[in-house]
Design a protein around this motif. Sequence first.
Motif, short mmCIF file in Angstrom:
data_model
loop_
_atom_site.label_atom_id
_atom_site.label_comp_id
_atom_site.label_asym_id
_atom_site.label_seq_id
_atom_site.Cartn_x
_atom_site.Cartn_y
_atom_site.Cartn_z
N GLU A 273 9.53 9.55 -0.81
CA GLU A 273 10.33 7.99 0.25
C GLU A 273 9.02 7.50 1.06
OE1 GLU A 273 12.27 8.97 4.92
OE2 GLU A 273 12.11 11.31 3.01
N PRO A 274 9.33 6.15 1.17
CA PRO A 274 8.03 4.96 1.28
C PRO A 274 7.33 6.24 2.59
CG PRO A 274 9.42 3.58 1.06
CD PRO A 274 10.06 5.05 0.94
N GLY A 275 8.44 6.10 3.86
CA GLY A 275 7.05 6.99 4.99
C GLY A 275 7.01 8.18 4.68
N GLY A 276 7.20 9.11 3.41
CA GLY A 276 6.50 10.21 3.42
C GLY A 276 4.87 9.72 2.55
N ALA A 277 4.89 8.90 1.96
CA ALA A 277 3.47 8.22 1.81
C ALA A 277 2.71 7.47 2.44
CB ALA A 277 4.18 7.41 0.35
N ALA A 278 3.50 7.26 3.41
CA ALA A 278 2.83 6.24 4.41
C ALA A 278 1.50 6.91 4.38
CB ALA A 278 3.42 5.92 5.95
N ALA A 279 1.25 8.45 5.03
CA ALA A 279 -0.02 8.64 5.86
C ALA A 279 -1.22 8.72 4.51
CB ALA A 279 0.44 9.95 6.19
N LEU A 280 -0.86 8.74 2.91
CA LEU A 280 -1.53 8.70 1.85
C LEU A 280 -2.18 7.42 1.63
CD1 LEU A 280 -3.21 11.04 -0.96
CD2 LEU A 280 -0.70 10.20 -2.30
N ALA A 281 -0.94 6.22 1.56
CA ALA A 281 -1.28 5.08 2.16
C ALA A 281 -3.05 3.87 2.87
CB ALA A 281 -0.61 3.80 2.42
N ALA A 282 -3.07 4.92 3.93
CA ALA A 282 -4.28 5.04 4.47
C ALA A 282 -5.69 4.49 3.87
CB ALA A 282 -4.56 5.41 5.71
N LEU A 283 -5.66 6.49 2.92
CA LEU A 283 -6.46 6.55 2.06
C LEU A 283 -6.76 5.79 0.69
CD1 LEU A 283 -6.65 10.52 1.94
CD2 LEU A 283 -8.59 9.33 3.26
N LEU A 284 -5.77 5.77 0.37
CA LEU A 284 -5.65 4.78 -1.35
C LEU A 284 -5.65 3.12 -1.03
CD1 LEU A 284 -2.23 5.60 -3.16
CD2 LEU A 284 -4.59 6.73 -3.31
N GLU B 12 0.84 -1.27 0.35
CA GLU B 12 -0.40 0.09 -0.53
C GLU B 12 1.25 1.32 -0.36
OE1 GLU B 12 -3.91 -1.40 2.45
OE2 GLU B 12 -2.45 -0.75 3.36
N ILE B 13 1.76 1.18 0.18
CA ILE B 13 3.15 2.31 0.83
C ILE B 13 3.37 2.23 -0.97
CG2 ILE B 13 4.81 3.06 1.46
CD1 ILE B 13 4.94 1.72 4.44
N LYS B 14 3.81 1.74 -1.22
CA LYS B 14 4.48 1.43 -2.68
C LYS B 14 3.90 2.11 -3.51
CE LYS B 14 7.77 -2.58 -1.81
NZ LYS B 14 7.53 -4.08 -2.36
#
Length: 314
Positions: A276-287, A259-261
């Motif tokens: 970076e992966p950590g920077g995308a983690a919050a958006l991953a929760a929505l996607l 989901e992060i990727k």
Amino acid sequence: MKVDTPVTAERIRETEALIRPHIRHTPVLHVDMTDFGRPPLPVALKLECLQYTGSFKVRGAFANLLGRAVPEAGVVAASGGNHGAAVAYAARRLGIPVTIFVPTVTSPAKAERIRSYGAKLMIAGNCYADALAASEAFSTETGALAIHAYDQVETLIGQGTLGLEMEQDLPSIDTVLVAVGGGGLIGGVAGWFAGRKRIVAVEPEGSPTLHMALDAGHPVDAPTEGIAADSLAPRQVGGLMFPVAQAFIEHSLLVTDDEIKLAQASLWEAARIAVEPGGAAALAALLGGRYVPAPGERVAVLVCGANTTAVQFG
């Protein structure tokens, strides 16, 4: 709710004025989830990935260097990468000697960025906890001031200035999704809002530091694995931020590496934003459907780090 914590709105305002000449006011990108192939939902992305050094960490770094007495021996920090780059950058700007300890898990992009700011870079152990132990020994031996990545009052207050800035930019939001490692960012942001906005933590399944602490009622050792291990995988969440988390964080969500990727790829494809992966983690929760907003809920997502070599040029 009344919480006994030094992370107060008054101190955050004072620190924001202190560090403002040294940091960027980062932009907000308004998108719709249809841009990412999802059902319609307007979302505000706070692009702190465009901050100096590529992450929010520079706020806490300057808060420490400008708010504490720095000895002639300079400063030392342990980091998975982003905190080290921020401290190195701030130290260079202020003419302060700096040594940064990182573990082997640190990405080459982050290690090179630390070196580029003139810091002495030391490799110590396989995970953040190893680098932290080495930095603490160095501080004791040399007298250098230790700048903790998340469990330090000035660090928390510095990161809290991002909450202040978000409220200036987005006064009508209901909910903020924030990625969590040691908890410095979410602790500062939650301390600023102090229950006035819904704060939702997002962590990788491989490093559920805050998730496990909230379940246990106190910080506990957690796994330190996954794609975002260089930024979101300390052994324990910070003790200073934990009372703030208990009081003001609604809940913690876990996301998978896949989901992060996907969130990384989606940000690049839809908005040409490389994170970076950590920077995308919050958006991953929505996607990934881990967080489903209520009808009419106004959501903001912190995109907090961009130190990656995922995009190749040429």
